[in-house]
Design a protein around this motif. Structure first.
Motif, PDB file in Angstrom:
ATOM      1  N   ASN A 148       0.901  -1.125  -0.111  1.00  0.00           N
ATOM      2  CA  ASN A 148       0.029  -0.031   0.125  1.00  0.00           C
ATOM      3  C   ASN A 148       0.859   1.145   0.022  1.00  0.00           C
ATOM      4  O   ASN A 148       1.976   1.382   0.603  1.00  0.00           O
ATOM      5  N   TYR A 149       0.302   2.304  -0.771  1.00  0.00           N
ATOM      6  CA  TYR A 149       0.986   3.673  -0.895  1.00  0.00           C
ATOM      7  C   TYR A 149       0.238   4.790  -0.615  1.00  0.00           C
ATOM      8  O   TYR A 149      -0.992   4.508  -1.198  1.00  0.00           O
ATOM      9  N   GLU A 150       0.689   5.552   0.196  1.00  0.00           N
ATOM     10  CA  GLU A 150      -0.166   6.611   0.568  1.00  0.00           C
ATOM     11  C   GLU A 150       0.347   8.045  -0.296  1.00  0.00           C
ATOM     12  O   GLU A 150       1.371   8.075  -0.588  1.00  0.00           O
ATOM     13  N   PHE A 151      -0.926   8.708  -0.646  1.00  0.00           N
ATOM     14  CA  PHE A 151      -0.510   9.843  -1.675  1.00  0.00           C
ATOM     15  C   PHE A 151      -1.431  10.815  -1.175  1.00  0.00           C
ATOM     16  O   PHE A 151      -2.583  10.732  -0.978  1.00  0.00           O
ATOM     17  N   ASN A 152      -0.764  12.106  -1.104  1.00  0.00           N
ATOM     18  CA  ASN A 152      -1.540  13.107  -0.667  1.00  0.00           C
ATOM     19  C   ASN A 152      -1.926  13.985  -2.071  1.00  0.00           C
ATOM     20  O   ASN A 152      -1.689  15.342  -1.961  1.00  0.00           O
ATOM     21  N   PHE A 153      -2.391  13.291  -3.096  1.00  0.00           N
ATOM     22  CA  PHE A 153      -3.010  14.053  -4.162  1.00  0.00           C
ATOM     23  C   PHE A 153      -3.830  13.040  -4.930  1.00  0.00           C
ATOM     24  O   PHE A 153      -3.870  11.676  -4.324  1.00  0.00           O
ATOM     25  N   ASN A 154      -4.387  13.199  -5.895  1.00  0.00           N
ATOM     26  CA  ASN A 154      -5.463  12.276  -6.287  1.00  0.00           C
ATOM     27  C   ASN A 154      -4.464  11.676  -7.506  1.00  0.00           C
ATOM     28  O   ASN A 154      -4.319  11.875  -8.659  1.00  0.00           O
ATOM     29  N   ALA A 155      -3.738  10.667  -7.042  1.00  0.00           N
ATOM     30  CA  ALA A 155      -2.848   9.879  -7.949  1.00  0.00           C
ATOM     31  C   ALA A 155      -3.579   9.010  -9.012  1.00  0.00           C
ATOM     32  O   ALA A 155      -2.856   8.909 -10.205  1.00  0.00           O
ATOM     33  N   VAL A 156      -4.750   8.318  -8.607  1.00  0.00           N
ATOM     34  CA  VAL A 156      -5.529   7.795  -9.942  1.00  0.00           C
ATOM     35  C   VAL A 156      -5.903   8.633 -10.932  1.00  0.00           C
ATOM     36  O   VAL A 156      -5.512   8.569 -12.089  1.00  0.00           O
ATOM     37  N   SER A 157      -6.371   9.777 -10.656  1.00  0.00           N
ATOM     38  CA  SER A 157      -6.802  10.976 -11.628  1.00  0.00           C
ATOM     39  C   SER A 157      -5.596  11.564 -12.330  1.00  0.00           C
ATOM     40  O   SER A 157      -5.575  11.610 -13.641  1.00  0.00           O
ATOM     41  N   SER A 158      -4.568  11.684 -11.523  1.00  0.00           N
ATOM     42  CA  SER A 158      -3.348  12.370 -12.326  1.00  0.00           C
ATOM     43  C   SER A 158      -2.666  11.324 -13.145  1.00  0.00           C
ATOM     44  O   SER A 158      -2.469  11.643 -14.407  1.00  0.00           O
ATOM     45  N   LYS A 159      -2.655   9.997 -12.890  1.00  0.00           N
ATOM     46  CA  LYS A 159      -2.131   8.943 -13.864  1.00  0.00           C
ATOM     47  C   LYS A 159      -2.848   8.912 -14.844  1.00  0.00           C
ATOM     48  O   LYS A 159      -2.340   8.643 -16.055  1.00  0.00           O
ATOM     49  N   ALA A 160      -4.230   8.916 -14.753  1.00  0.00           N
ATOM     50  CA  ALA A 160      -5.062   8.650 -15.869  1.00  0.00           C
ATOM     51  C   ALA A 160      -4.995   9.556 -17.017  1.00  0.00           C
ATOM     52  O   ALA A 160      -5.007   9.542 -18.163  1.00  0.00           O
ATOM     53  N   ALA A 161      -4.838  11.012 -16.416  1.00  0.00           N
ATOM     54  CA  ALA A 161      -4.401  11.994 -17.304  1.00  0.00           C
ATOM     55  C   ALA A 161      -3.279  12.090 -17.947  1.00  0.00           C
ATOM     56  O   ALA A 161      -3.067  12.384 -19.428  1.00  0.00           O
TER      57      ALA A 161
END
Length: 643
Positions: free
Chosen positions: A561-574
Motif C-alpha cells: 500500500n502506498y499513501e498519496f497526498n493528491f489524486n494519484a489515480v486521476s493524475s495517472k489517468a490524465a
C-alpha cells in the motif's frame, strides 16, 4: 569428382537467436525443407539443424563438436566426401559464427563453408578475410540447393546469386531473380520438431514471414535492398493458415512476424482476423508482434484495434526514425505530417492502445539540437518512445556512402564488423556531439523506457518552456557519480561505457529504490529551480511518488500500500492520455491509499531496461465506499477517485 554414395555427407546448418527471444530455427529449417523437396542428392546428405539459444549453448556444443561432429567430418573426408557447413548470419550472431567458422576451418580446412543472411550481403567484407568459401546473395533457398547438388568449384560459376574468391579476386555470379510465388517454398515447419517427446513445446516463439520484400529503400536499413528486395510478395492464406495451426497446436505461445510492412497488403487484415480466431479458440498465441506498415492507413488502424481488442498487441510502433528534414532526405524517407500522426497517437493512447514512436540517433543529416527538439515533440505526443542508436550495417546505402558523409564509427561491443559499428560522427555532427547523443538516449532508455520515472518525464515534457534532454542528461550524470563505487569495474565517466553497460546500471540502481528516488528528487527539483520552474516542484514530487510506487522491483512479486497526498489515480489517468493533471488532481487536500501489485524480477527475469514496462507495478483498484470504481483501462479516467 562424383560423390561417394556409400557414405552420407554431413551438412551442418547453424542458426542462433538474439538475446531476448528463443524461437524455432525457421531460416535454416526453410533451407532444409527446400532441399528435401527439390534437391537431386537428397539421399547423400544428412542435413542437421544446429540452433543456439545463446552463447552458453555454443560452449556446450563445443564438446559435441569434438566428440561427434569432428570425427564424422573427418570420416567423410577420408571417404572422398566434402562436408558442408552453413551459417544464417545476422547482426546478433555474426561475431559468434565467425569464431565457429575459424575454429572449424582450422581443424577441417577442406570443409565447404557457406554463409548467407542480411549481415554478409557486403561480401567484400568477408571473403578473403574470413575462411568463408561461398556467400549467398539475396534469397538463399535455390542457391543452397544448387550448391549441394553441384558442390565442386568448377560448377560455382553456373550458380546464380553467389560470391566467392577466384584467384584472389571476388567473383559474383549473375543476380538471382527473386521468387514471386512463395508457396513454391515448402514450409520450414515440415522439418522442425516443435515439441519434445512428451508433447511440450521446444520453443517460446516462432519468427514467421507471410510476405517478403519492402517497398521502401531506407538508406540505413537492409530491408528493401540487398537480400530482401523492394517488391512485396506473399504466401497464400491457405499456407499461412496451415502453418499457424501447427504453431498453436504445438503450444508455442508467441508469433513474431518477419514481415517488413504488416498492414500494407489487403490480405494482412485477413491474417489478423485469423490470428484472433486462433486466440479465441485455443488461447494461443499469447502475443503477436510485427514490423508495421510505414503508412498508417485505415486498414492498419483496423488491424491494430482488432489485435488490441483480442489482447494480442504488445505494441504498435510508428517508425518515424527522425523528424529532422535533412536526415529524412538522406535516408530516403518521408514521414507523415505532425498534424496527422499527433491525433492518431492521442486517439490510440486514449483507447489504451500501446502505441509508440521510433527514433534513431546517429543518422547522417541529423544533429543533437534538432534531435533534442524531436525528442521533446514526441514525448508530448506518444505514450511510449523507442530510441535506437544507429548501427552502420553492411549492404545499406549509408554503408556504401560512409566516405561521402564522413561517417565515423566505433566497433559495437568490441566486435567490429561482426556486430556492426556505432555511428559517432558524420558531416552534420562531430564526435563529441555524437557520443553525447548516445549518453542522452541512454538516459531515456533507463529512465523512461525502463519505467523508472516515465510519468515525471511526461509531466515535465508537457509543460511549456521545459526541455527534457538537458534534464535527462543531468539525471544520468548524477547516477554515474552516485553509483560509481557500486560498479568499480566500469568507468562511468566514459559515456560509451555507460551506453554499452546500461543493463548493468539498470539492475544496480534498482537494488535500493529509496536511494535512487531520493537522488531523482534532489536533481529534478534543483533543475527546476535552476531553470526558473520552481513553481512545479510540489507537483513534480507528487508525480515522482507515483513513479516510485509503480517502478520495477527486485525480488519476488509483492503487494504494498502506498499513501498519496493528491489524486494519484486521476493524475495517472490524465498523463496516460498525454494530458496534464488538473490543479484539483494535484491538490494536497486529497488523500489516497493505493495497493500496488509488483511482479518483481529485476535482475532475474528482467535484466535490461528495455523490458521495464513489462514488469512495472500495477494499481489494484478497490471498492470505494458504496460505489465501485470501475477502471476499464488505465487511460480511461475514472468517474470517481478512490478516496
Amino acid at each position: 569428382m562424383a560423390m561417394n554414395a556409400s557414405l552420407i555427407t554431413p551438412v551442418l546448418l547453424f542458426s542462433m537467436d538474439s538475446d531476448q527471444f528463443w524461437a524455432a530455427p525457421t531460416t535454416t529449417g526453410g533451407l532444409k525443407a527446400y532441399y528435401q523437396q527439390y534437391g537431386s542428392q537428397v539421399d547423400n546428405y544428412q542435413i542437421e539443424l544446429i540452433h543456439f539459444k545463446n552463447e552458453d549453448a555454443i560452449l556446450r556444443w563445443q564438446q559435441s563438436w569434438q566428440e561427434t561432429y569432428l570425427p564424422a567430418i573427418k570420416a567423410a573426408e577420408q571417404a572422398g566426401q566434402q562436408a558442408i557447413i552453413g551459417f544464417s548470419m545476422y547482426t546478433w550472431n555474426a561475431a559468434e559464427f565467425l569464431d565457429i567458422i575459424h575454429q572449424i576451418k582450422a581443424q577441417c580446412p577442406n570443409v565447404l563453408c557457406i554463409a548467407g543472411g542480411p549481415h554478409v550481403q557486403q561480401a567484400e567484407d568477408y571473403l578473403g578475410e574470413d575462411p568463408i568459401d561461398i556467400i549467398i546473395l539475396g534469397e538463399g533457398e535455390t542457391s543452397f540447393q544448387e550448391i549441394l547438388d553441384t558442390p565442386q568449384r568448377i560448377h560455382w560459376p553456373n550458380i546464380n546469386g553467389i560470391a566467392y574468391l577466384e584467384n584472389g579476386d571476388i567473383h559474383k555470379t549473375p543476380e538471382r531473380q527473386r521468387r514471386k510465388y512463395l508457396d513454391e517454398l515448402p514450409s520450414a515447419l515440415d522439418v522442425i520438431d516443435l515439441c519434445d517427446a512428451e508433447g511440450k513445446p521446444l520453443y517460446d516463439s516462432i519468427s514467421y514471414e507471410t510476405s517478403r520484400g519492402c517497398p521502401f529503400k531506407c538508406a540505413f536499413c537492409e530491408w528493401g535492398t540487398g537480400a530482401i528486395g523492394s517488391k512485396m510478395y506473399q504466401f497464400s492464406m491457405d499456407r499461412v493458415r496451415s502453418d499457424w495451426h501447427k504453431i498453436v497446436n504445438a503450444g508455442i505461445k508467441d508469433i513474431w512476424l518477419a514481415d517488413s510492412n504488416f498492414g500494407a497488403l489487403k490480405e494482412d487484415l485477413e491474417k489478423a482476423q485469423l490470428i484472433c480466431e486462433l486466440k479465441e479458440k485455443t488461447g494461443l498465441p499469447s502475443s503477436f508482434a510485427t514490423s508495421w506498415s510505414k503508412k498508417h492507413s485505415p486498414r492498419v488502424q483496423e488491424i491494430v484495434l482488432l489485435l488490441h481488442k483480442n489482447g494480442l498487441l504488445p505494441h504498435y510502433q510508428l517508425a518515424l526514425q527522425t523528424l529532422t528534414p535533412l536526415a529524412l532526405e538522406l535516408s530516403n524517407r518521408q514521414n507523415m505530417a505532425a498534424n496527422k500522426y499527433e491525433p492518431i497517437a492521442r486517439q490510440m493512447a486514449a483507447e489504451g492502445v500501446p502505441i509508440a514512436a521510433e527514433l534513431i540517433w546517429g543518422l547522417p543529416g541529423d544533429n543533437l539540437a534538432e534531435f533534442e527538439n524531436n525528442l521533446d515533440q514526441l514525448l508530448k505526443t506518444f505514450p511510449n518512445l523507442n530510441i535506437f542508436a544507429y548501427t552502420l550495417l553492411p549492404g545499406t546505402e549509408f554503408y556504401e556512402k560512409r566516405l561521402e558523409y564522413k561517417i565515423e564509427t566505433i566497433p559495437v561491443a568490441g566486435y567490429g564488423k561482426a556486430k556492426g559499428e556505432y555511428v559517432v560522427a558524420c558531416h552534420t555532427f562531430d564526435r563529441d556531439e555524437g557520443i553525447e547523443g548516445y549518453f542522452l538516449i541512454t538516459a531515456h532508455i533507463l529512465f523512461a523506457h525502463g519505467h523508472l520515472i516515465p510519468l515525471a518525464i511526461r509531466y515535465l515534457a508537457l509543460q511549456n518552456g521545459i526541455t527534457t534532454a538537458p534534464l535527462l542528461r543531468t539525471l544520468l550524470r548524477a547516477v554515474c557519480v552516485e553509483y560509481q563505487d557500486d560498479l568499480p569495474n566500469l568507468d562511468l565517466q566514459d559515456r560509451m561505457v555507460v551506453y554499452e553497460n546500461r543493463a548493468t546500471i539498470f539492475t544496480c540502481i534498482l537494488k535500493n529504490p529509496l536511494r535512487l528516488y531520493a537522488l531523482f528528487e534532489t536533481e529534478i527539483i534543483r533543475y527546476l529551480q535552476d531553470t526558473n520552474n520552481g513553481h512545479l516542484s510540489d507537483a513534480t514530487r507528487h508525480i515522482l511518488s507515483l513513479d516510485y510506487a509503480l517502478s520495477p522491483r527486485c525480488g519476488e512479486a509483492t503487494k504494498a500500500n502506498y499513501e498519496f497526498n493528491f489524486n494519484a489515480v486521476s493524475s495517472k489517468a490524465a498523463l496516460d492520455c498525454l494530458s496534464l493533471p488538473s490543479a484539483a488532481d494535484l491538490s494536497p487536500e486529497t488523500h489516497q491509499v493505493l495497493c500496488v501489485k509488483s511482479p518483481g524480477g529485476v535482475g532475474t527475469i528482467l535484466k535490461d531496461p528495455d523490458g521495464g514496462a513489462w514488469l512495472r507495478g500495477e494499481i489494484e483498484y478497490q471498492q470505494a465506499d458504496i460505489q465501485t470504481v470501475k477502471i476499464l483501462h488505465p487511460n480511461v479516467k475514472p468517474t470517481q477517485a478512490i478516496q
